[in-house]
Design a protein around this motif. Structure first.
Motif, PDB file in Angstrom:
ATOM      1  N   VAL A 211     -12.477   7.608  -0.060  1.00  0.00           N
ATOM      2  CA  VAL A 211     -11.218   7.012   0.396  1.00  0.00           C
ATOM      3  C   VAL A 211     -10.924   5.745  -0.400  1.00  0.00           C
ATOM      4  CG1 VAL A 211     -10.130   5.843   2.326  1.00  0.00           C
ATOM      5  CG2 VAL A 211     -11.392   7.965   2.705  1.00  0.00           C
ATOM      6  N   THR A 213     -12.203   4.905  -3.320  1.00  0.00           N
ATOM      7  CA  THR A 213     -11.962   5.269  -4.717  1.00  0.00           C
ATOM      8  C   THR A 213     -10.521   5.723  -4.894  1.00  0.00           C
ATOM      9  OG1 THR A 213     -14.236   6.020  -4.848  1.00  0.00           O
ATOM     10  CG2 THR A 213     -12.753   6.739  -6.582  1.00  0.00           C
ATOM     11  N   ALA A 214     -10.083   6.569  -3.963  1.00  0.00           N
ATOM     12  CA  ALA A 214      -8.720   7.080  -4.079  1.00  0.00           C
ATOM     13  C   ALA A 214      -7.714   5.941  -4.013  1.00  0.00           C
ATOM     14  CB  ALA A 214      -8.455   8.095  -2.975  1.00  0.00           C
ATOM     15  N   ARG A 216      -8.228   2.824  -4.817  1.00  0.00           N
ATOM     16  CA  ARG A 216      -8.284   2.060  -6.068  1.00  0.00           C
ATOM     17  C   ARG A 216      -7.583   2.813  -7.181  1.00  0.00           C
ATOM     18  NH1 ARG A 216     -14.065   1.557  -4.780  1.00  0.00           N
ATOM     19  NH2 ARG A 216     -14.189  -0.251  -3.408  1.00  0.00           N
ATOM     20  N   ALA A 217      -7.755   4.126  -7.173  1.00  0.00           N
ATOM     21  CA  ALA A 217      -7.183   4.918  -8.252  1.00  0.00           C
ATOM     22  C   ALA A 217      -5.664   4.897  -8.202  1.00  0.00           C
ATOM     23  CB  ALA A 217      -7.678   6.356  -8.162  1.00  0.00           C
ATOM     24  N   ARG A 218      -5.098   4.562  -7.034  1.00  0.00           N
ATOM     25  CA  ARG A 218      -3.648   4.432  -7.038  1.00  0.00           C
ATOM     26  C   ARG A 218      -3.240   2.973  -7.129  1.00  0.00           C
ATOM     27  NH1 ARG A 218      -4.671   6.798  -1.790  1.00  0.00           N
ATOM     28  NH2 ARG A 218      -4.254   5.281  -0.145  1.00  0.00           N
ATOM     29  N   GLY A 219      -4.141   2.170  -7.645  1.00  0.00           N
ATOM     30  CA  GLY A 219      -3.785   0.812  -8.023  1.00  0.00           C
ATOM     31  C   GLY A 219      -3.759  -0.183  -6.889  1.00  0.00           C
ATOM     32  N   MET A 220      -4.363   0.137  -5.750  1.00  0.00           N
ATOM     33  CA  MET A 220      -4.376  -0.843  -4.660  1.00  0.00           C
ATOM     34  C   MET A 220      -5.357  -1.963  -4.998  1.00  0.00           C
ATOM     35  SD  MET A 220      -2.272   0.219  -2.532  1.00  0.00           S
ATOM     36  CE  MET A 220      -1.257   1.376  -3.417  1.00  0.00           C
ATOM     37  N   PRO A 221      -4.926  -3.193  -4.811  1.00  0.00           N
ATOM     38  CA  PRO A 221      -5.868  -4.283  -5.073  1.00  0.00           C
ATOM     39  C   PRO A 221      -7.003  -4.253  -4.040  1.00  0.00           C
ATOM     40  CG  PRO A 221      -3.872  -5.129  -4.106  1.00  0.00           C
ATOM     41  CD  PRO A 221      -3.627  -3.687  -4.375  1.00  0.00           C
ATOM     42  N   ILE A 224      -6.354  -4.935  -0.273  1.00  0.00           N
ATOM     43  CA  ILE A 224      -5.733  -3.864   0.528  1.00  0.00           C
ATOM     44  C   ILE A 224      -6.733  -2.757   0.775  1.00  0.00           C
ATOM     45  CG2 ILE A 224      -4.003  -2.017   0.487  1.00  0.00           C
ATOM     46  CD1 ILE A 224      -2.041  -3.854  -0.623  1.00  0.00           C
ATOM     47  N   TRP A 227      -9.032  -4.208   3.653  1.00  0.00           N
ATOM     48  CA  TRP A 227      -8.498  -4.399   5.000  1.00  0.00           C
ATOM     49  C   TRP A 227      -7.818  -3.159   5.559  1.00  0.00           C
ATOM     50  CZ3 TRP A 227     -10.375  -8.190   7.666  1.00  0.00           C
ATOM     51  CH2 TRP A 227     -10.857  -9.317   6.991  1.00  0.00           C
ATOM     52  N   ARG A 228      -7.219  -2.338   4.670  1.00  0.00           N
ATOM     53  CA  ARG A 228      -6.485  -1.204   5.211  1.00  0.00           C
ATOM     54  C   ARG A 228      -7.291   0.080   5.216  1.00  0.00           C
ATOM     55  NH1 ARG A 228      -0.314  -0.749   4.239  1.00  0.00           N
ATOM     56  NH2 ARG A 228      -0.806   0.843   5.785  1.00  0.00           N
ATOM     57  N   HIS A 229      -8.291   0.170   4.363  1.00  0.00           N
ATOM     58  CA  HIS A 229      -9.034   1.430   4.319  1.00  0.00           C
ATOM     59  C   HIS A 229     -10.493   1.272   4.711  1.00  0.00           C
ATOM     60  CE1 HIS A 229      -5.629   3.499   2.566  1.00  0.00           C
ATOM     61  NE2 HIS A 229      -5.463   2.478   1.760  1.00  0.00           N
ATOM     62  N   PRO A 232     -10.983  -0.301   8.732  1.00  0.00           N
ATOM     63  CA  PRO A 232     -10.753   0.655   9.823  1.00  0.00           C
ATOM     64  C   PRO A 232     -11.768   1.786   9.825  1.00  0.00           C
ATOM     65  CG  PRO A 232      -8.705   0.176   8.681  1.00  0.00           C
ATOM     66  CD  PRO A 232      -9.801  -0.444   7.875  1.00  0.00           C
ATOM     67  N   ASN A 233     -12.210   2.194   8.644  1.00  0.00           N
ATOM     68  CA  ASN A 233     -13.161   3.303   8.601  1.00  0.00           C
ATOM     69  C   ASN A 233     -14.577   2.895   8.956  1.00  0.00           C
ATOM     70  OD1 ASN A 233     -12.048   5.983   7.759  1.00  0.00           O
ATOM     71  ND2 ASN A 233     -11.035   4.652   6.286  1.00  0.00           N
TER      72      ASN A 233
END
Lengths: 312, 257, 504, 572
Positions: A211, A213-214, A216-221, A224, A227-229, A232-233
């Motif tokens: 999750v 990696t995915a 990061r691969a879409r460019g999330m700093p 984010i 805190w967002r992935h 919560p997980n």
């Protein structure tokens, strides 16, 4: 919303559990050698006086009759009368419930306030200095006997620095919080150590997960991602761990209550056990059991809310 | 590991290492601060703290080990059976687990101790009555997953008996997580022991046990800090050792808590 | 984001700090820390010191014991007369009021005495069965008729259990409510009772001696942990604390802000011996035990020199204490010899120890080593307090340490319980000596103080010779207060004279 | 080829661990023109995925490092770009689709939000605008009711829909290049065909450049313009699809092409000829078999719910026959296999093995089954007890089946020989072995009972093609040598066609077609069989892939959870 349907029928499952607990407590308490009447009368006890007290509290009846009285009373929302305090057990518990509840709540709040940032710090700097520091501190933190820790905190904060009261429970709300600061810190220091370890492990896993990696691969700093992935997980296992610990705390605050002179249920229970105040032991045990069951129920609800995959 | 090893050596060789008899009272040397004669000082009976800490390692290691061994054995066995058979067995099992989990630990602990009298035996029994639940739950959850794994199905399809599949194939794989938990549980057991000592229900005097030493030394906390500090540190260090061992085991077995 | 959490944490801490600054205590309120909280305010339904000591502040009694516990003095009864046959007591009550302003009459006094005798919840009815009738012949006069003469009767009127309560109050409030917010007859009233935490007392303006009371109020605060209780006083958060452990005295004395009070008490610690257990039935064996115990060492180690070696079950300073009573010397060799002579050289004793009592445990550890020198093996068996009682009652023990503090001035109560073949097997020792028994009964009805004293001296001598139990040591009540507290006194029966206490 | 959009030049990645640096990617160079579709093929461990992760500098472990080379994206070197720059490149210019959408989608976040997240971050849209854009994308990737499905969580969708969502997430930041890392490996063939179709559609619609990673040459042949072949971290060959397939230069490429199962192998013909003499009676007879599992019936659920995994299957298998059972996930083929072995409950119907009826005399039939039938499983690692060595594992089987202790070591050696494993493997644990080796060990264990029948459940699905071919060869050799009856379950029709004489096609718990392989594959009678066959990506680019959107299996446009294998806890 059928994922939450268990909220409706789960409470029914509590009944056998509570019934089981009532039986076990009842039998267990009466297996203990010792006689409440004799305890009450002290060294001046005479056989006549003892028999008199036993008759008053129905202790001379057969065990099963006593149990049915107990269950019958319970059905009417009563728990009998305390032998030592001579008042309704339920009323007695009501007067002592708040400090314990407040202690548990504020301890949990403090633990979370300590554990989340520490775990995050450690997980994000995995195998580097902050991580090692957090791991060592949290590992050590688990090992301190609470009564010793409590005493040290009192000596430091209350006697030397004079910023917190030595002990007791306040009158007004803020006063209560103020009095609870050290006791809950004592609990929180060891509880947060447990939570930190678990949360850190979960976060490390989540940080390396697909999750993350995915994302990061879409460019999330990284913030984010975290805190967002990641957060919560990683919460679900920690919520359950916390629930187990709260259950344990509810029944285990006696040492802290005793050191800090908090007029809570733990102290009441210990004194009741020592003086064989059967009704009070049963009552407090039932209250603790209900609280534990409720906390777990709550944890289930939170788990379902946090993780849409979970079905109960 | 080194920490645990050190304590193990202390425990095994206590009679040779300890400079004094741990229960010998020297009226002339009461409450002496650490000195060359008594490196960790003496307590209010004039007993040598160092010797008591060393002898205490025996008791406390025993507490930590026995306090988890029985729960581990009982818990993993019951968890395996419940998870493997499922159905009504599992339903009953889970209700029992619920009851034990919701049962106030303190009530049980104090009751058992009151029934059987203070001492290590009662403590172990109380720990076993409560402690098995965690292991049982862990193992059961694992078994539920593993029993549908291909190698379990393979074992069944090859005509292996149920008990062979349960205890030879499933349990060893399911118990990895529990084995890691054993280490953190040992810490909890130690602390529970200390709490019981605080309530005055610890080991029978004059036995040297760290929890009791800390609890008894409390009266002297501001005048003779050494009485509580060293046994206290020993508890913390032993707990630390167990936690590290648990971490190492977890890494070794690839188990995540 | 991390920093945000830190900030929140910091803010929380700072806010909680500032809240604390607003804490202030009312000037004239004395705060006292003790081990446990009260259990009830119904005087007949408890036998615990923890309750009795507060009753003395809330209720007055007909007859009081003075500060040194050497004599009885007028309380609500300003004077009394006893008939020739010792059966009729006529008490003249003074003008007094209850805290609700209603007058305190002889009727209330009669009600109180008959209630402790007859109420089914009374724990003390046995002690008051001697009362035949109690009648208010007018508002100010109470006439009590006894079934048999009783020398200690006046003393029992001073016991907190016999506190005077309001009949009207009890009848309108009911016993349950009365037990929580009583109508007071003493120096203070119960303003608030936070169960498990504290009892808050307030000066009772209707108290007949209200002028004497300097404090605005008293708070009895439960602080179970010894360390915490002491630290509270040291930190100035409590004005006083009771139950100071012996081990803390030296340290507390060093603090110039504190005063350590060591008030004489009637506490006596003793080693119970089960006379029905094997060799212990032999007097010589018991005497050997007595000689194998170094009481001074116990005083030094356990009480830190604050106690005093005991020589009689009637404590020093109490009525009829016999100062010259026999004190067997510590002589383990001779003890060993005596045991050998009595055929008990490999004596092994089961020593029951009450868990959670530091003093008792320490004594046990010490005695174990001492008795070993005389060749006696001691197996320490620690059990929880209620179970200890059971074991003592069942005779399931060889030896065990216990203590006694007197409730009443007269030695009759303790003597009867301990050597008078009372229903409790002479305090669980199973001691049997008919001569002693007869003497105890005779002393109870002997009204001449001189003759009574002689009888009690004989009893003490015989008991010592028989070694009914082994007297270990007497110890004072140890309390600590801030140096601005004056007249914080406790008499040997445990009563606190808070009506005289001043908080500067 | 248009002007290169992405130029990879001598890209080298090395791992730095205890043993010193090891090169994992060795001077890879490739060019990618705008609008190109590049297929990257190779077996597991060849470095295909690593290469793509290296392009966006998202290496899976901090121990890995780019030690040389450059990656030029429209002239900028990504190897030296700063981290902030890379944040824009990732997602914004190069989007990525992963093999396993189940683990790569955030399970606790709504699908739509995961798409909207990228839109908000990369395009700076407001929450509402991002939502609208996300709904748009959901529609584009084939969600029928995007407004509602926006709020769904990943687990509520089927595998195919999850992969569509994953594509949606990748599209959310509007990238120029899309890297699809084995996007269809976990999917059934019909779904695979749809997803590949979707990818090509999107490429066309958005003018994307695509790098498609696959181990399946067929998939690449059907979708790409150019093919690059990787092996052991090296790029062994690249070039235009047709020329590369027609005239492979590198021996490895040749091997890959040869082992591709869609090529009609010579085995088919021979197997068909070497038909055993008709036996007197079938070894296995199945009559109107039903298997139902209870499902999530709660205390208050209305009535007991069941899932029917197998519905009325009848089948006869003769001794020595090799029968393939094909079907997509959820078709009931695995349940059928387990039911045959007495591992799943029979709800109704009959199974009899060599005359012993599993329904009537269960104990006796089971005893017979346990000693005369064995199973080989899909996941070679999961099928072996991780704590036992291969020798211990086989020895246990031998012991339980009454082999004399003295003979066991010799027998273990024979069995290992039989499955083509070195004898030293007896002392190895599964963890230290490759997938192929484990599968051989699993077969050795199955052979240890000296079975008359082996049921192989998807036993090559998890293996690389070249290993697959080896295992198939092994099976072929074993059945020939030992006159074994083989029940071979697979979703891969090509393999079944290569190995089996007879094929049974299952769909939703029922047998829809059955017959000789050659006949069924040449002339499928049932529409479902036909769609299955058509969906197989052929290595010949001129036999185009057809995704039958109307095929009956594709009723998965809704968000209802398509149940996969009933993971019901069956109680032994």
């Amino acid at each position: 919303m059928h994922r939450y349907r268990f909220v409706l029928y789960r409470p029914l499952q509590f009944l056998p559990v509570l019934l089981g607990i009532s039986i076990i407590t009842f039998v267990l308490v009466r297996l203990i050698p010792g006689d409440p009447a004799r305890v009450l009368l002290g060294s001046r006890a005479t056989p006549a006086a003892i028999a008199n007290i036993r008759a008053q509290y129905g202790l001379d009846e057969p065990l099963w009759v006593q149990y049915f009285y107990f269950i019958g009373n319970l059905g009417q929302g009563e728990m009998g009368k305390s032998i030592l305090y001579k008042i309704d057990v339920l009323r007695l518990i009501a007067t002592r419930l708040e400090p314990t509840l407040a202690l548990v709540l504020s301890s949990v709040a403090q633990s979370i306030l300590i554990a989340v940032p520490l775990a995050a710090l450690a997980a994000r700097h995995r195998t580097r200095l902050p991580d090692h520091a957090v791991r060592i501190v949290s590992t050590l933190g688990i090992g301190f006997p609470p009564f010793w820790l409590a005493l040290m905190l009192i000596i430091l904060f209350s006697v030397r620095l004079g910023i917190f009261p030595v002990s007791g429970y306040g009158g007004s709300l803020t006063d209560k919080l103020y009095h609870l600061a050290l006791p809950s810190l004592t609990v929180a220091l060891s509880l947060s150590a447990v939570l930190t370890r678990s949360l850190r492990a979960a976060m490390v896993q989540a940080l390396e997960s697909d999750v993350a990696t995915a994302a990061r691969a879409r460019g999330m700093p990284e913030s984010i991602v975290f805190w967002r992935h990641v957060l919560p997980n990683s919460l679900v296992p920690t919520v359950n761990l916390l629930a187990v610990n709260i259950g344990w705390l509810i029944g285990g605050t006696v040492v802290v209550e005793s050191v800090f002179a908090l007029p809570g249920l733990g102290q009441l229970l210990v004194r009741a056990i020592f003086s064989r105040d059967y009704m009070v032991v049963q009552g407090v045990a039932m209250v603790f059991a209900c609280a534990t069951v409720l906390v777990n129920f709550l944890a289930d609800i939170i788990t379902v809310a946090l993780d849409p995959r979970v079905k109960l | 590991m080194a920490v645990l090893g050190l304590f193990l050596v202390l425990a095994v060789f206590a009679p040779f290492i300890a400079p004094y008899d741990p229960i010998f009272q020297d009226a002339a040397a009461r409450l002496h601060a650490p000195s060359p004669a008594h490196p960790l000082g003496t307590d209010n009976f004039g007993r040598d703290i160092l010797s008591r800490v060393i002898w205490g390692a025996r008791i406390d290691l025993q507490i930590a080990v026995i306090g988890v061994v029985f729960p581990f054995i009982i818990g993993t066995t019951l968890g395996t059976i419940a998870g493997f058979f499922g159905g009504i067995v599992d339903v009953i099992f889970m209700r029992v687990v619920d009851v034990v989990l919701a049962f106030p630990f303190l009530v049980l602990m104090l009751s058992i101790i009151a029934i059987l009298g203070p001492g290590l035996g009662s403590f172990y029994i109380a720990m076993a009555l409560v402690g098995w639940v965690s292991y049982a739950r862990l193992v059961r959850a694992q078994i539920l997953v593993l029993k549908n794994s291909d190698y379990a199905v393979a074992a069944i399809s090859l005509g292996f008996s149920r008990s062979r599949v349960m205890f030879r194939h499933l349990l060893p794989n399911a118990a990895a997580g529990s084995l890691v938990f054993v280490m953190s549980d040992a810490v909890l057991v130690l602390l529970n022991g200390a709490a019981i000592s605080y309530l005055g229900l610890g080991v029978q005097p004059p036995l040297a046990e760290w929890g009791v030493m800390v609890a008894d030394g409390q009266s002297f906390i501001s005048t003779a800090w050494w009485i509580t500090l060293f046994p206290g540190l020993s508890i913390v260090l032993l707990a630390f050792g167990f936690s590290l061992l648990g971490d190492a085991l977890a890494d070794l077995m690839g188990v995540h808590e | 984001m991390l920093k945000k959490w830190m900030k929140i944490g910091l803010v929380t801490v700072i806010t909680s700090l500032s809240i604390g600054a607003g804490l202030a205590e009312a000037a004239g309120v004395l705060t006292i820390g003790r081990r446990e909280d009260s259990t009830t305010f119904d005087p007949i339904k408890t036998a615990q010191n923890i309750d009795f000591w507060v009753f003395s502040n809330v209720y007055d009694v007909l007859v009081r014991v003075d500060k040194s516990a050497s004599k009885l003095e007028p309380g609500l009864a300003e004077s009394w007369t006893v008939s020739e046959d010792g059966l009729t007591y006529t008490l003249k009550l003074r003008e007094a009021k209850f805290s609700d302003g209603s007058p305190l009459t002889a009727g209330d006094a009669a009600f109180s005495l008959l209630r402790i005798r007859d109420d089914e919840g009374s724990l003390w009815s046995d002690s008051y069965k001697v009362i035949d009738t109690a009648v208010a012949s007018d508002d100010r006069t109470l006439v009590i008729k006894l079934k048999t003469p009783s020398a200690p009767f006046l003393s029992t009127l001073a016991m907190p259990g016999a506190s005077i309560i309001s009949q009207k109050g009890m009848e309108t409030l009911g016993p349950d409510t009365y037990a929580e917010s009583p109508v007071a007859s003493g120096a203070f009233t119960v303003k608030e009772w936070r169960r498990g935490d504290r009892v808050i007392l307030e000066k009772n303006p209707n108290f007949w001696e209200a002028d004497r009371v300097k404090l605005d109020g008293v708070e009895w605060i439960s602080v179970p942990d010894d360390n915490t209780r002491m630290l509270n006083v040291q930190a100035g958060q409590l004005d006083a604390a009771i139950f100071v452990p012996f081990s803390r005295v030296a340290e507390l004395k060093k603090d110039s802000n504190l005063v350590v009070h060591m008030d004489p008490s009637t506490r006596e610690d003793h080693l119970l011996i089960n006379h029905e257990k094997g060799a212990l039935a032999k007097k010589e064996v018991r005497q050997a035990l007595d000689m194998a115990i170094d009481k001074q060492a116990i005083v030094d180690t356990v009480t830190f020199g604050l106690g005093e070696v005991a020589n009689s079950f009637i404590p020093k300073g109490a009525l009829y204490h016999y100062a010259e009573n026999l004190q067997r010397p510590f002589d383990p060799e001779k003890a060993k010899q005596m045991l050998a002579d009595a055929g008990a050289s490999d004596l092994a004793l089961n020593y029951v120890v009450r868990a959670g009592d530091e003093i008792v445990e320490q004594t046990a550890v010490l005695l174990q080593q001492q008795l070993a020198k005389a060749g006696i093996t001691v197996n320490i068996q620690k059990v929880d307090p209620s179970q200890e009682w059971d074991m003592l009652v069942a005779g399931d023990y060889d030896v065990g340490v216990n203590y006694w503090t007197n409730d009443i001035l007269d030695p009759d109560q303790k003597t009867t319980f301990v050597v008078g073949h009372d229903t409790n097997m002479n305090y669980m020792t199973r001691y049997k000596n008919d001569k002693v028994k007869d003497l105890v009964t005779a002393a109870r009805i002997e009204m001449d103080p001189a003759k009574r004293e002689a009888m009690y001296i004989d009893i003490q001598k015989m008991a010592k010779d028989d070694v009914h139990w082994i007297d270990l040591y007497y110890s004072p009540y140890i309390n600590v207060s801030r140096s601005n507290i004056e007249n914080f006194d406790q008499n040997p029966l445990g009563r606190f004279f808070l009506e005289d206490t001043v908080k500067n | 080829m248009s002007a290169p959009l992405l130029c990879v030049h001598d890209l080298t990645v090395a791992v730095q661990d205890g043993a010193g640096p090891r090169v994992l990617l060795d001077r890879i160079s490739l060019d990618l023109g705008a609008g190109d579709v590049l297929g990257l093929v190779g077996e597991s461990g060849s470095g295909k995925s690593l290469l793509c992760r290296a392009l966006i500098r998202l290496l899976p472990s901090p121990k890995l490092r780019i030690t040389g080379g450059a990656v030029f994206l429209e002239g900028r070197d990504l190897v030296t770009a700063d981290e902030r720059e890379m944040l824009k490149v990732r997602g914004g210019e190069i989007g990525m689709i992963f093999q396993n959408p189940t683990s790569h989608l955030d399970p606790v976040m709504r699908v739509g939000d995961q798409i909207a997240e990228g839109i908000r971050y990369h395009q700076g849209l407001s929450q509402r605008a991002a939502r609208a854009a996300a709904v748009e994308i959901l529609a584009q990737v084939g969600f029928a009711d995007p407004n509602r499905q926006y709020n769904g969580y990943p687990h509520e969708f089927s595998g195919g829909m999850r992969q569509r969502a994953m594509i949606g997430v990748a599209l959310s930041s509007n990238p120029k290049i899309l890297i699809a890392d084995e996007p269809t490996t976990a999917l059934d063939v019909t779904i695979q065909a749809q997803i590949l179709r979707l990818l090509l559609d999107i490429r066309d619609r958005r003018g994307l450049t695509v790098i498609l990673i696959s181990h399946d040459l067929g998939v690449v042949a059907q979708t790409c313009d150019r093919i690059a072949v990787m092996r052991n971290g090296e790029l062994v060959e690249q070039g235009d699809k047709r020329s590369l397939l027609a005239a492979p230069q590198h021996p490895y490429t040749k091997a890959l092409i040869e082992s591709h199962p869609s090529m009609p192998g010579e085995g088919v013909a021979t197997a068909a000829i070497a038909q055993p003499a008709p036996a007197l009676r079938p070894l296995l007879e199945i009559d109107d078999l039903h298997v139902r599992f209870p499902s999530g019936a709660g205390l208050f659920a209305a009535g007991p719910k069941t899932i029917s995994a197998v519905k009325g299957v009848s089948l006869r298998i003769m001794p020595g026959e090799t029968v393939g059972i094909v079907g997509e996930s959820g078709s009931g083929k695995s349940t059928l296999a387990r039911a045959i072995l007495g591992l799943a409950p029979l709800s109704s119907g009959h199974i009899s093995f060599d005359g012993a009826d599993l329904g009537q005399n269960r104990a006796k039939a089971l005893q017979k089954l346990r000693s005369e039938a064995a199973m080989v499983f899909q996941d070679p690692f999961n099928a072996l007890n991780p704590r036992l060595t291969i020798g211990e594992m086989v020895a246990e089987v031998l012991r339980v089946h009454g082999k004399a202790v003295a003979d066991i070591p010799a027998r273990i050696g024979e069995l290992l020989d039989l499955v083509g494993l070195e004898r030293e493997f007896a002392d190895r644990k599964p963890r230290s072995m490759s997938g192929g080796q484990c599968q051989r060990a699993g077969i050795a264990r199955a052979l240890a009972v000296e079975p008359r029948m082996i049921i192989a459940d998807e036993c090559v699905a998890a293996l690389d093609v070249t290993i697959q071919a080896q295992i198939i060869d092994l099976f072929r050799a074993l059945t020939a040598r030992m006159s074994l009856t083989l029940l071979f379950i697979a979703h891969d029709l090509a393999i079944v066609r290569n190995l089996c004489e007879r094929v049974v096609v299952m769909y939703r718990g029922e047998i829809v077609e059955e017959g000789r392989c050659a006949d069924v594959f040449a002339r499928p009678q049932h529409a479902y069989t036909a769609s299955l066959i058509r969906a197989i990506p052929d290595i010949d680019p001129d036999k185009p892939l057809r995704a039958d959107l109307l095929s009956p299996s594709v009723a998965e446009t809704g968000s209802g959870r398509v149940s996969d294998q009933p993971s019901a806890a069956f109680n032994w």
